[in-house]
Design an enzyme around this catalytic site. Sequence first.
Site, PDB file in Angstrom:
ATOM      1  N   SER A  42      71.302 -11.460 -35.945  1.00 35.48           N
ATOM      2  CA  SER A  42      71.664 -10.095 -36.340  1.00 35.48           C
ATOM      3  C   SER A  42      71.129  -9.695 -37.711  1.00 35.48           C
ATOM      4  O   SER A  42      71.087  -8.512 -38.040  1.00 35.48           O
ATOM      5  CB  SER A  42      73.190  -9.926 -36.326  1.00 35.48           C
ATOM      6  OG  SER A  42      73.783 -10.644 -37.389  1.00 35.48           O
ATOM      7  N   LYS A  97      76.740  -9.588 -42.889  1.00 34.29           N
ATOM      8  CA  LYS A  97      76.055  -8.307 -42.713  1.00 34.29           C
ATOM      9  C   LYS A  97      75.704  -7.743 -44.080  1.00 34.29           C
ATOM     10  O   LYS A  97      76.043  -8.298 -45.114  1.00 34.29           O
ATOM     11  CB  LYS A  97      76.952  -7.302 -41.964  1.00 34.29           C
ATOM     12  CG  LYS A  97      77.522  -7.783 -40.643  1.00 34.29           C
ATOM     13  CD  LYS A  97      76.483  -7.911 -39.550  1.00 34.29           C
ATOM     14  CE  LYS A  97      77.117  -8.419 -38.258  1.00 34.29           C
ATOM     15  NZ  LYS A  97      76.089  -8.690 -37.221  1.00 34.29           N
TER      16      LYS A  97
END
Length: 203
Positions: A42, A97
């Site tokens: 990701s 993230k």
Amino acid sequence: MPVKVAEKSLVREYTEAIIIALLLAIFIRTFVVQAFKIPSGSMIPTLLVGDHILVNKFGYGVKNPLNGTSWIAVHDPRRHDVIVFKYPQNPSQDFIKRVVGVAGDRVEVVRKKVFVNGEPFIEPNAVNLDPEILPSPRDEMAPLTVPPGSVFVMGDNRDNSHDSRFWGFVDLKAIRGKAFMLYWSWDSENFTVRWNRIGNIIP
């Protein structure tokens, strides 16, 4: 008459040294720096599967390890910071993230393009690898305002990231720290070490 103090036994000396080392390791892991491994793509291209990273745990302040409240506040996460946090839908999992929006920011996605407070959010490390525009929050997200005490996060691999577009905001109390360096990288597909990545600072 002088009294001779008995010398410590070798076993006791080693035991004390081990206990001190363990306590120091626990303190460092809890309050200073912690290692994490990247299990998914990701954050490609910034972080690859098999990267091992170090996370600065005191950059945002000293926190209570039990509930995440700040004992000593330094500053909150800023836009573009890469952070590790407890996944809101399953706090036993750690996610990594990039911060896109902070408290008060208005975040929206229009045809894959991210806007913060009406302006394009320029992140040089983010990529879109799928040209298709999907009718989902991945590519089209209505404006959201980040509430106090929270951040909005996205993966750099924008088309393959399960992030705030789908499950909402990250509470500041859930943040473990800021990722800052790669200390090891293993390519399991090719069974080799990525030597050129070791020691890299995370942008």
